[in-house]
Design an enzyme around this catalytic site. Sequence first.
Site, PDB file in Angstrom:
ATOM      1  N   ARG A  68       0.823  -1.213   0.000  1.00 19.74           N
ATOM      2  CA  ARG A  68       0.000   0.000   0.000  1.00 19.74           C
ATOM      3  C   ARG A  68       0.856   1.262   0.000  1.00 19.74           C
ATOM      4  O   ARG A  68       0.501   2.274  -0.611  1.00 19.74           O
ATOM      5  CB  ARG A  68      -0.908  -0.036   1.239  1.00 19.74           C
ATOM      6  N   HIS A  72       0.399   4.504  -2.406  1.00 22.46           N
ATOM      7  CA  HIS A  72       0.182   5.860  -1.894  1.00 22.46           C
ATOM      8  C   HIS A  72       1.334   6.787  -2.264  1.00 22.46           C
ATOM      9  O   HIS A  72       1.147   7.999  -2.371  1.00 22.46           O
ATOM     10  CB  HIS A  72      -0.017   5.828  -0.379  1.00 22.46           C
ATOM     11  N   ASN A 100      -3.868   9.026   4.525  1.00 29.44           N
ATOM     12  CA  ASN A 100      -2.716   8.374   5.145  1.00 29.44           C
ATOM     13  C   ASN A 100      -2.746   8.344   6.665  1.00 29.44           C
ATOM     14  O   ASN A 100      -2.230   7.414   7.291  1.00 29.44           O
ATOM     15  CB  ASN A 100      -1.422   9.089   4.718  1.00 29.44           C
ATOM     16  N   HIS A 200      -6.469  -5.808  -2.411  1.00 28.40           N
ATOM     17  CA  HIS A 200      -7.298  -5.886  -1.199  1.00 28.40           C
ATOM     18  C   HIS A 200      -7.634  -7.330  -0.824  1.00 28.40           C
ATOM     19  O   HIS A 200      -8.457  -7.577   0.044  1.00 28.40           O
ATOM     20  CB  HIS A 200      -8.579  -5.066  -1.368  1.00 28.40           C
TER      21      HIS A 200
END
Length: 329
Positions: A68, A72, A100, A200
Amino acid sequence: MAASNFHSASSFLFIASFAVLVIFTGSSSAQLSKNFYSESCPKVFSTVKSVLHSAISKQPRQGASLLRLHFHDCFVNGCDGSVLLDDTPTFTGEKTAAPNNGSIRGFEVVDEIKSEIEKECPGVVSCADILAIVARDSVKILGGPEWDVKLGRRDSKTASLSAANSGVIPPPSSTLSNLINRFQSKGLSTKDMVALSGAHTIGQVRCTNFRDRIYNDTNIDSSFAKTRQNTCPRTSGLPGDNKISPLDLKTPTAFDNYYYKNLISQKGLLRSDQDLFNGGSTDSLVKKYSEDTKTFYSDFVEAIIKMGDLQPLTGLSGEIRKNCRKVNN
């Protein structure tokens, strides 16, 4: 004849000029290479893998967290390691941005990897590249596909809280059209978006991100919703907001295609996930991935390599940070 020579010379000059233009304006991702550290830091992959194996064996959730971080990082001004920078008295980084804050983690693992690499080859491997490598290795360690990582990114000397807050990272309440648009703005197709969403299949999420779905949505399996309500209270506030649940109840620490099977059974934990299979244009792709792991893996690899090409700093841009949390002095 003279005119002909003139035109030939003009054509040559135009082609030569155009070629130079392409070189200087072309995607800097072309400067990334699978063998970038083969001479300057040949043990980079084994060093990363050693630390990562240890971290994931102690806490399997770390794999999802590190994957992740790469996402990001890349979605905010490109894959430049900016997400790793800590705030200072004169600078605010991206860690406290809405997508975040209290959500991204795994920084200590990155610190440990960077420290080990610096012992091996100081000042050579960027933090942005470390994120790309750990994303690949985390997926592989948890049973997913493997791919050759393109390397050669450099680290940013700054970060942007406003860019991280601008909506480029889709929130868990995103609609399908919202997801498609946000990924398209990064040059990623709808297929790329659906494939990358398969990440996910691992990881956990805080109650505050799925509370509305499990208590208010109708396109959700009722027994699934009830199970999740046991760990996520209806009323907002602490400590309930921070209670976590796996995104995939079936195989929470295995990188497989159960995420898509869950969506078909209306067991997507986030609204943004379930919207991928909710009577819209991506239903057929979700169904395909739910039945064909090989195609999911192949499309995921293609998409994450494309994502890793987003606006990298190369050449003399940026720097190679000594500490991933702060710019060099």
